[in-house]
Design a protein around this motif. Structure first.
Motif, PDB file in Angstrom:
ATOM      1  N   THR A 123      -3.413  -3.240  -5.085  1.00  0.00           N
ATOM      2  CA  THR A 123      -3.278  -4.669  -5.345  1.00  0.00           C
ATOM      3  C   THR A 123      -4.182  -5.426  -4.382  1.00  0.00           C
ATOM      4  O   THR A 123      -4.653  -4.873  -3.379  1.00  0.00           O
ATOM      5  N   TRP A 124      -4.360  -6.700  -4.657  1.00  0.00           N
ATOM      6  CA  TRP A 124      -5.179  -7.533  -3.776  1.00  0.00           C
ATOM      7  C   TRP A 124      -4.540  -7.682  -2.405  1.00  0.00           C
ATOM      8  O   TRP A 124      -5.252  -7.807  -1.400  1.00  0.00           O
ATOM      9  N   ASP A 125      -3.230  -7.633  -2.327  1.00  0.00           N
ATOM     10  CA  ASP A 125      -2.550  -7.704  -1.031  1.00  0.00           C
ATOM     11  C   ASP A 125      -2.925  -6.527  -0.138  1.00  0.00           C
ATOM     12  O   ASP A 125      -2.927  -6.654   1.092  1.00  0.00           O
ATOM     13  N   ASP A 126      -3.237  -5.377  -0.737  1.00  0.00           N
ATOM     14  CA  ASP A 126      -3.632  -4.199   0.048  1.00  0.00           C
ATOM     15  C   ASP A 126      -4.934  -4.433   0.815  1.00  0.00           C
ATOM     16  O   ASP A 126      -5.229  -3.711   1.765  1.00  0.00           O
TER      17      ASP A 126
ATOM     18  N   MET B 121      -5.691  -7.194   2.468  1.00  0.00           N
ATOM     19  CA  MET B 121      -5.475  -8.120   3.584  1.00  0.00           C
ATOM     20  C   MET B 121      -4.692  -7.419   4.686  1.00  0.00           C
ATOM     21  O   MET B 121      -3.684  -6.770   4.400  1.00  0.00           O
TER      22      MET B 121
ATOM     23  N   ALA C  33      -1.918  -6.780   7.261  1.00  0.00           N
ATOM     24  CA  ALA C  33      -0.521  -7.225   7.193  1.00  0.00           C
ATOM     25  C   ALA C  33      -0.246  -8.393   8.143  1.00  0.00           C
ATOM     26  O   ALA C  33       0.578  -9.255   7.840  1.00  0.00           O
TER      27      ALA C  33
ATOM     28  N   ASP D 129      -2.702 -14.209   8.854  1.00  0.00           N
ATOM     29  CA  ASP D 129      -2.106 -15.428   8.305  1.00  0.00           C
ATOM     30  C   ASP D 129      -3.223 -16.438   8.095  1.00  0.00           C
ATOM     31  O   ASP D 129      -3.713 -17.037   9.055  1.00  0.00           O
TER      32      ASP D 129
ATOM     33  N   GLN E 197     -10.640 -11.150  -0.195  1.00  0.00           N
ATOM     34  CA  GLN E 197     -10.147 -11.219  -1.567  1.00  0.00           C
ATOM     35  C   GLN E 197     -11.310 -11.264  -2.567  1.00  0.00           C
ATOM     36  O   GLN E 197     -11.143 -11.663  -3.716  1.00  0.00           O
TER      37      GLN E 197
END
Length: 185
Positions: A39-42, A44, A46, A49, A133
């Motif tokens: 996923t795109w979250d992978d 970024m 953790a 912010d 992203q």
């Protein structure tokens, strides 16, 4: 084991692929495994912010787009997002990810280079997403049948390579092994 009509279809395909690889001189373990979906979250870290650099902004009193403070805020946002951190462990990983095409280099033979972005309209409207992203994809041979904002699945090997373009800065690169029209599984 020789495939027979009683061999389940998935095993039959595996055995046929293995036989073809051996006949072509490839090592059996060199057969391409399916690309794991991410996923795109992978992409970024953790602990990243993207709002942290803007905590000093409570309720900006910006009157119009022509206000110089609006341009200053936009420039600040671009700097932070263009420098968005990537995830080092993603380098060299073979992955499959959905997204939208923003062509960079295309011609009569198809699209050779494009940005893959996580949502419709990204990079077409400002501001573009953070660099972590955006994936700069190279396709050889060029892909055909797609246009700006086509929804696709892209499979390939990720790299950590920052690149700038008129459409935005990318934090990742990918050599596409496959580009396919998006389907919801």
């Amino acid at each position: 084991m020789t495939p027979t009509p009683s061999t389940p279809p998935s095993r039959r395909r595996l055995l046929q692929g293995l036989a073809a690889a051996v006949c072509l001189g490839a090592a059996p373990w060199a057969l391409a495994a399916p690309y794991p979906e991410i996923t795109w979250d992978d992409l970024m870290p953790a602990d990243w912010d993207p709002t942290k650099p803007f905590r000093d902004l409570q309720k900006p009193d910006l009157r119009s787009d022509s206000d110089p403070r609006v341009q200053a805020l936009y420039d600040r946002l671009r700097k932070v997002w263009d420098e968005a951190p990537t995830v080092p462990s993603m380098a060299g990983r073979q992955v499959k990810i959905p997204g939208y095409i923003v062509p960079l280099e295309s011609g009569k033979n198809g699209i050779r280079e494009f940005l893959l972005v996580p949502y419709f309209g990204a990079c077409i409207h400002t501001p573009p997403p953070p660099a972590n992203q955006i994936i700069h994809v190279r396709a050889d041979p060029p892909v055909k049948g797609f246009k700006t904002m086509s929804a696709v699945w892209v499979s390939g090997t990720l790299g950590l390579e920052r690149a700038g373009s008129a459409m935005g800065a990318s934090g990742y690169s990918m050599q596409a092994a496959q580009v396919a029209a998006y389907t919801n599984k």
